[in-house]
Design an enzyme around this catalytic site. Structure first.
Site, PDB file in Angstrom:
ATOM      1  N   SER A 135     -29.422  31.484 -39.666  1.00  0.00           N
ATOM      2  CA  SER A 135     -29.216  32.426 -40.895  1.00  0.00           C
ATOM      3  C   SER A 135     -28.232  33.411 -40.867  1.00  0.00           C
ATOM      4  CB  SER A 135     -30.487  33.103 -41.421  1.00  0.00           C
ATOM      5  OG  SER A 135     -30.474  34.151 -42.379  1.00  0.00           O
ATOM      6  N   TYR A 161     -37.928  38.683 -39.281  1.00  0.00           N
ATOM      7  CA  TYR A 161     -36.860  37.530 -39.469  1.00  0.00           C
ATOM      8  C   TYR A 161     -35.536  37.915 -38.690  1.00  0.00           C
ATOM      9  CZ  TYR A 161     -34.569  34.260 -42.388  1.00  0.00           C
ATOM     10  OH  TYR A 161     -33.982  33.001 -43.051  1.00  0.00           O
TER      11      TYR A 161
HETATM   12  P1  NAD Z   1     -39.152  27.039 -47.953  1.00  0.00           P
HETATM   13  O1  NAD Z   1     -40.019  28.110 -47.800  1.00  0.00           O
HETATM   14  O2  NAD Z   1     -38.477  26.484 -48.985  1.00  0.00           O
HETATM   15  O3  NAD Z   1     -39.285  25.726 -46.754  1.00  0.00           O
HETATM   16  C1  NAD Z   1     -39.973  26.136 -45.677  1.00  0.00           C
HETATM   17  C2  NAD Z   1     -41.001  24.880 -45.236  1.00  0.00           C
HETATM   18  O4  NAD Z   1     -41.700  25.421 -44.039  1.00  0.00           O
HETATM   19  C3  NAD Z   1     -42.018  24.774 -46.223  1.00  0.00           C
HETATM   20  O5  NAD Z   1     -42.036  23.443 -46.514  1.00  0.00           O
HETATM   21  C4  NAD Z   1     -43.262  25.294 -45.564  1.00  0.00           C
HETATM   22  O6  NAD Z   1     -44.404  24.556 -45.884  1.00  0.00           O
HETATM   23  C5  NAD Z   1     -43.039  24.887 -44.286  1.00  0.00           C
HETATM   24  N1  NAD Z   1     -43.729  25.803 -43.099  1.00  0.00           N
HETATM   25  C6  NAD Z   1     -44.050  27.338 -43.341  1.00  0.00           C
HETATM   26  N2  NAD Z   1     -45.064  27.614 -42.274  1.00  0.00           N
HETATM   27  C7  NAD Z   1     -45.069  26.324 -41.256  1.00  0.00           C
HETATM   28  C8  NAD Z   1     -45.941  26.227 -40.657  1.00  0.00           C
HETATM   29  N3  NAD Z   1     -46.630  27.295 -40.017  1.00  0.00           N
HETATM   30  N4  NAD Z   1     -45.782  25.114 -39.886  1.00  0.00           N
HETATM   31  C9  NAD Z   1     -45.119  24.235 -40.478  1.00  0.00           C
HETATM   32  N5  NAD Z   1     -44.378  24.033 -41.442  1.00  0.00           N
HETATM   33  C10 NAD Z   1     -44.306  25.414 -42.131  1.00  0.00           C
HETATM   34  O7  NAD Z   1     -37.681  27.790 -46.963  1.00  0.00           O
HETATM   35  P2  NAD Z   1     -36.386  27.256 -47.109  1.00  0.00           P
HETATM   36  O8  NAD Z   1     -35.719  28.728 -47.704  1.00  0.00           O
HETATM   37  O9  NAD Z   1     -35.773  26.030 -47.231  1.00  0.00           O
HETATM   38  O10 NAD Z   1     -35.937  27.663 -45.536  1.00  0.00           O
HETATM   39  C11 NAD Z   1     -35.800  26.899 -44.345  1.00  0.00           C
HETATM   40  C12 NAD Z   1     -35.196  27.657 -43.236  1.00  0.00           C
HETATM   41  O11 NAD Z   1     -33.739  28.141 -43.547  1.00  0.00           O
HETATM   42  C13 NAD Z   1     -36.022  28.662 -42.538  1.00  0.00           C
HETATM   43  O12 NAD Z   1     -35.850  28.703 -41.225  1.00  0.00           O
HETATM   44  C14 NAD Z   1     -35.311  29.973 -43.305  1.00  0.00           C
HETATM   45  O13 NAD Z   1     -35.335  31.045 -42.517  1.00  0.00           O
HETATM   46  C15 NAD Z   1     -33.989  29.168 -43.306  1.00  0.00           C
HETATM   47  N6  NAD Z   1     -32.894  29.780 -44.237  1.00  0.00           N
HETATM   48  C16 NAD Z   1     -33.122  30.077 -45.500  1.00  0.00           C
HETATM   49  C17 NAD Z   1     -32.336  30.556 -46.427  1.00  0.00           C
HETATM   50  C18 NAD Z   1     -32.363  30.649 -47.937  1.00  0.00           C
HETATM   51  O14 NAD Z   1     -31.700  31.332 -48.450  1.00  0.00           O
HETATM   52  N7  NAD Z   1     -33.517  30.103 -48.331  1.00  0.00           N
HETATM   53  C19 NAD Z   1     -31.213  31.111 -45.950  1.00  0.00           C
HETATM   54  C20 NAD Z   1     -30.776  31.233 -44.433  1.00  0.00           C
HETATM   55  C21 NAD Z   1     -31.863  30.583 -43.652  1.00  0.00           C
END
Ligand code: NAD
Length: 249
Positions: A131, A144
């Site tokens: 991120s 985080y």
């Molecule tokens: P999201 O919440 O849409 O998806 C996350 C997924 O992880 C979900 O399907 C959830 O069920 C699964 N999950 C959560 N806890 C879990 C566990 N204990 N075991 C197995 N699966 C689990 O989130 P996202 O926005 O798609 O984020 C995905 C990644 O991208 C994360 O690592 C997040 O930090 C990173 N990220 C997101 C953003 C953003 O703006 N959305 C920005 C930078 C980085």
């Protein structure tokens, strides 16, 4: 999409939603067979069915669940993540620990689990979903930010050790992406500041970004697939921002 990944197998954590689901779709479109790993049973089955892959319902905070996952994969995408927003003095220690377990320990255990087969084949691609918060801090996101900085270090060590075995390891560093994880933050901030959701996006989330638009999950997935392509073989130990200029400011 190319078919660079024909004959390859990928494993995507958090693959049932958001960025992970976009990665599952893009890797499958590039030719890979995909293991979808997620805690949400219904959405995991649906994602695996959609791409003709395999569903693995697992809580990645449980190390035993990782032992049960396939080790014979060519591409590992460490993507599952959660967020908790709180000032340090109120931050619940058990939430801090859970976030480190899911976002640092589980990637470590999965890398450890899948490296022997990658080494045996002399080829592997590890993509760690970091991120902008792996490179910079924001207030109230102690767990985080700590986890993403930890993931950055892990990714670099995997790059150094994997190099002689044909394995690359990189981080992708998105800014704010349009996913349920960010939707939740928009709702929370709108309620807290009593302002409309659009104002939260423009004035809070994207205040620091040059491009005032949320990133789409497909944009992130496209970079993940490219990092697995033949021309990316010399990119390792890198952190690639996809952030609309957020870290440039
Ligand atoms: P999201 O919440 O849409 O998806 C996350 C997924 O992880 C979900 O399907 C959830 O069920 C699964 N999950 C959560 N806890 C879990 C566990 N204990 N075991 C197995 N699966 C689990 O989130 P996202 O926005 O798609 O984020 C995905 C990644 O991208 C994360 O690592 C997040 O930090 C990173 N990220 C997101 C953003 C953003 O703006 N959305 C920005 C930078 C980085």
């Amino acid at each position: 999409m190319t078919s660079d990944l024909d004959g390859r197998t990928a494993l995507v954590t958090g693959g049932a939603g958001g960025i992970g689901l976009a990665c599952v779709r893009a890797l499958a479109a590039a030719g890979a067979k995909v293991h979808v790993v997620d805690i949400d049973a219904r959405r995991t089955e649906a994602a695996a069915f959609e791409v003709g892959g395999w569903a693995h319902v697992a809580d990645l905070t449980d190390p035993a669940s990782i032992d049960a996952l396939p080790a014979e994969v060519d591409v590992l995408v460490n993507n599952a993540g959660i967020q908790h927003v709180s000032p340090l003095e109120d931050f619940p220690p058990e939430v801090f620990t859970r976030i480190q377990t899911l976002m640092v320990t589980a990637p470590f255990l999965l890398i450890r689990h899948t490296l022997p087969a990658m080494y045996a084949r002399g080829w592997g691609r590890i993509v760690n979903m970091s991120s902008v918060h792996g490179l910079r801090a924001s207030a109230f996101k102690a767990a985080y930010v700590a986890a993403k900085h930890g993931l950055e270090g892990l990714s670099k060590v995997a790059a150094l050790e994997g190099a002689e075995h044909g394995v690359t390891s990189n981080c992708v560093n998105p800014g704010y992406v349009r996913t349920p994880l960010v939707d939740g933050q928009i709702d929370a901030q709108a309620a807290e500041h009593d302002i409309p959701r659009e104002d939260v996006v423009a004035e809070v989330l994207l205040k620091r970004a040059a491009i005032k638009k949320l990133i789409e999950p497909e944009d992130v997935a496209s970079l993940v697939v490219w990092l697995c392509s033949p021309h990316a073989g010399h990119i390792t130990g890198a952190s690639v921002p996809l952030d609309g200029g957020w870290t440039a400011a």
